[in-house]
Design a protein around this motif. Structure first.
Motif, PDB file in Angstrom:
ATOM      1  N   HIS A   1     -30.686 -84.135 -67.038  1.00 43.56           N
ATOM      2  CA  HIS A   1     -30.173 -83.604 -68.349  1.00 43.56           C
ATOM      3  C   HIS A   1     -29.370 -82.466 -68.386  1.00 43.56           C
ATOM      4  CE1 HIS A   1     -32.024 -86.093 -71.543  1.00 43.56           C
ATOM      5  NE2 HIS A   1     -33.018 -86.349 -70.621  1.00 43.56           N
ATOM      6  N   GLY A   2     -29.520 -81.548 -67.496  1.00 42.02           N
ATOM      7  CA  GLY A   2     -28.672 -80.363 -67.481  1.00 42.02           C
ATOM      8  C   GLY A   2     -27.454 -80.692 -66.742  1.00 42.02           C
ATOM      9  N   TYR A   3     -27.483 -81.441 -65.501  1.00 41.05           N
ATOM     10  CA  TYR A   3     -26.185 -81.583 -64.761  1.00 41.05           C
ATOM     11  C   TYR A   3     -25.294 -82.490 -65.408  1.00 41.05           C
ATOM     12  CZ  TYR A   3     -27.454 -78.882 -60.576  1.00 41.05           C
ATOM     13  OH  TYR A   3     -27.588 -77.910 -59.445  1.00 41.05           O
ATOM     14  N   LYS A   4     -25.842 -83.317 -66.305  1.00 40.36           N
ATOM     15  CA  LYS A   4     -24.849 -84.177 -67.113  1.00 40.36           C
ATOM     16  C   LYS A   4     -23.700 -83.360 -67.676  1.00 40.36           C
ATOM     17  CE  LYS A   4     -27.734 -85.045 -71.179  1.00 40.36           C
ATOM     18  NZ  LYS A   4     -28.512 -86.007 -71.814  1.00 40.36           N
ATOM     19  N   PHE A   5     -24.114 -82.004 -68.231  1.00 42.76           N
ATOM     20  CA  PHE A   5     -22.931 -81.494 -68.716  1.00 42.76           C
ATOM     21  C   PHE A   5     -22.323 -80.350 -67.903  1.00 42.76           C
ATOM     22  CE2 PHE A   5     -26.617 -82.125 -71.999  1.00 42.76           C
ATOM     23  CZ  PHE A   5     -25.605 -82.643 -72.917  1.00 42.76           C
ATOM     24  N   PHE A   6     -22.432 -80.399 -66.616  1.00 45.61           N
ATOM     25  CA  PHE A   6     -21.711 -79.925 -65.682  1.00 45.61           C
ATOM     26  C   PHE A   6     -20.277 -80.469 -65.669  1.00 45.61           C
ATOM     27  CE2 PHE A   6     -20.594 -79.622 -60.905  1.00 45.61           C
ATOM     28  CZ  PHE A   6     -19.989 -78.420 -61.173  1.00 45.61           C
ATOM     29  N   ASN A   7     -19.274 -79.691 -65.857  1.00 45.53           N
ATOM     30  CA  ASN A   7     -17.929 -80.397 -65.810  1.00 45.53           C
ATOM     31  C   ASN A   7     -17.299 -79.474 -64.893  1.00 45.53           C
ATOM     32  OD1 ASN A   7     -15.408 -81.126 -66.317  1.00 45.53           O
ATOM     33  ND2 ASN A   7     -15.050 -80.594 -68.366  1.00 45.53           N
ATOM     34  N   PRO A   8     -17.320 -80.106 -63.580  1.00 44.16           N
ATOM     35  CA  PRO A   8     -16.641 -79.609 -62.368  1.00 44.16           C
ATOM     36  C   PRO A   8     -15.330 -79.305 -62.526  1.00 44.16           C
ATOM     37  CG  PRO A   8     -17.212 -81.903 -61.955  1.00 44.16           C
ATOM     38  CD  PRO A   8     -17.571 -81.478 -63.310  1.00 44.16           C
ATOM     39  N   ALA A   9     -14.361 -79.903 -63.401  1.00 46.43           N
ATOM     40  CA  ALA A   9     -13.041 -79.817 -63.465  1.00 46.43           C
ATOM     41  C   ALA A   9     -12.698 -78.466 -63.977  1.00 46.43           C
ATOM     42  CB  ALA A   9     -12.421 -80.669 -64.249  1.00 46.43           C
ATOM     43  N   LYS A  10     -13.741 -78.013 -64.763  1.00 43.03           N
ATOM     44  CA  LYS A  10     -13.422 -76.463 -65.088  1.00 43.03           C
ATOM     45  C   LYS A  10     -13.573 -75.513 -64.427  1.00 43.03           C
ATOM     46  CE  LYS A  10     -14.096 -77.789 -70.145  1.00 43.03           C
ATOM     47  NZ  LYS A  10     -12.574 -77.573 -70.697  1.00 43.03           N
ATOM     48  N   PHE A  11     -14.051 -75.577 -63.325  1.00 42.50           N
ATOM     49  CA  PHE A  11     -14.478 -74.619 -62.335  1.00 42.50           C
ATOM     50  C   PHE A  11     -13.892 -74.749 -60.719  1.00 42.50           C
ATOM     51  CE2 PHE A  11     -17.955 -75.258 -65.390  1.00 42.50           C
ATOM     52  CZ  PHE A  11     -18.116 -74.064 -65.988  1.00 42.50           C
ATOM     53  N   ASN A  12     -13.917 -73.837 -60.122  1.00 42.42           N
ATOM     54  CA  ASN A  12     -13.424 -74.147 -58.588  1.00 42.42           C
ATOM     55  C   ASN A  12     -14.660 -73.905 -57.720  1.00 42.42           C
ATOM     56  OD1 ASN A  12     -13.289 -71.468 -58.392  1.00 42.42           O
ATOM     57  ND2 ASN A  12     -11.212 -71.368 -58.863  1.00 42.42           N
ATOM     58  N   LYS A  13     -15.823 -73.445 -58.048  1.00 41.43           N
ATOM     59  CA  LYS A  13     -16.624 -73.241 -57.031  1.00 41.43           C
ATOM     60  C   LYS A  13     -18.292 -73.028 -57.886  1.00 41.43           C
ATOM     61  CE  LYS A  13     -16.935 -68.125 -56.353  1.00 41.43           C
ATOM     62  NZ  LYS A  13     -15.899 -67.490 -57.241  1.00 41.43           N
TER      63      LYS A  13
END
Length: 331
Positions: free
Chosen positions: A59-71
């Motif tokens: 439920h939490g990780y589905k909102f992780f948008n990796p494109a907005k970060f680099n690490k």
């Protein structure tokens, strides 16, 4: 460094692990009861076996948008070995059954211990990497190009830990604060203690957090004391406990997913004004009495979800917000 919990907390076989994570994320996306469009830059997420806390983690990780970060920084408490300070693996890579990630750069002046031994058999950090790799692969991002910094803290004050985090986290860093909630109480006691813990977290009060039952409370308190976290507000995402998976209501462990979203504009960072977007116009600033009333409304919704698994009625909630606005002339 290899996966120390593969085969226990989650499957060691790649296809089996991928199938389990696919099912968890699918269920989490179907269950989403309220629309969240917030850009989270940090999250509190659980670290139990996927059978127990995997759905809340999804439920939490589905909102992780990796494109907005680099690490990614993953910060967890040490359960197995006692030590002083903050540690990171000495290996140049971190493996899961799904992929391999390079370890992000750590400057020598940070004073962080480099030790694979401290991470052996430690679940608080390890369980997050299959989830992270799964999301990166969902977004067609090669995990081998996306650095991670696994961090394990031992005997270290939250303030000192906050200072170390400030040296590692920037605007392009996604931070995972690994923590479960209450441990091994009967169900009603666990729910009460978990409600107290989440209230302290949602109040963003680092001192209150240290008084609740959560194994990662020192890491959460440290995050809340860090300079970059003062630009963020917490948002409840999901809660569950082990009773639902195990059927045992006598020894319950609680789990939550809470996101931290950056809510200050560049101008308000300088003025110290926090802008909340509860009403239609996100530029409106709420007075303290209005904030307090809205906080009480949100607390009641959270309590209802924890005790009865009942999601709030958004139509009723908006009506209550409008009533508060009309009565107190908030904006």
């Amino acid at each position: 460094m290899g996966s120390s919990m593969a085969g226990t907390f989650y499957p060691a076989e790649k296809s089996e692990l991928k199938a389990q994570l696919s099912a968890l994320f699918s269920q989490a996306r179907q269950e989403q009861g309220h629309k969240i469009t917030t850009h989270f830059k940090a999250m509190i997420l659980p670290h139990a076996g996927y059978k127990y806390s995997g759905l809340t983690a999804a439920h939490g990780y589905k909102f992780f948008n990796p494109a907005k970060f680099n690490k990614i920084v993953v910060l967890g408490p040490a359960h197995k070995k006692a030590f002083e300070g903050l540690a990171s693996p000495s290996s140049a890579q971190y493996h899961s059954p799904l992929a391999v990630s390079p370890k992000g750069k750590i400057e020598a002046h940070t004073g962080i211990l480099l030790s694979n031994e401290l991470f052996e058999g430690e679940h608080s950090v390890d369980v997050h990497f299959p989830l992270i790799h799964f999301r990166l692969l969902e977004e067609n991002i090669d995990p081998n190009t996306y650095p991670v910094i696994p961090l394990l803290y031992g005997d270290l004050s939250p303030l000192k830990l906050a200072k170390k985090l400030e040296q590692l986290v920037d605007d392009k860093t996604f931070t995972v604060l690994s923590s479960d909630l209450s441990h091994y109480h009967d169900l009603p006691t666990a729910q009460r203690k978990d409600e107290e813990a989440m209230e302290a977290i949602l109040n963003a009060n680092p001192k209150e957090v240290l008084n609740v039952e959560a194994c990662g409370r020192h890491g959460i308190s440290a995050f809340l004391q860090a300079q970059f976290a003062r630009l963020c507000k917490p948002e409840f995402i999901h809660y569950s406990n082990s009773a639902g998976a195990s059927g045992d209501s006598s020894r319950v462990v609680g789990y939550c997913a809470v996101g931290f979203a950056e809510v200050l504009t560049p101008s308000s960072r300088q003025s110290g004004i926090i802008e909340l977007s509860v009403f239609a116009d996100p530029k409106q600033v709420l007075r303290e009495d209005c904030q307090q009333e809205i906080l009480e409304l949100l607390r009641s919704c959270l309590k209802e979800f924890i005790l009865n698994k009942k999601l709030p009625d958004l139509t009723t909630g908006q009506k209550q917000l409008n009533e508060i606005n009309e009565r107190l002339n908030c904006v």
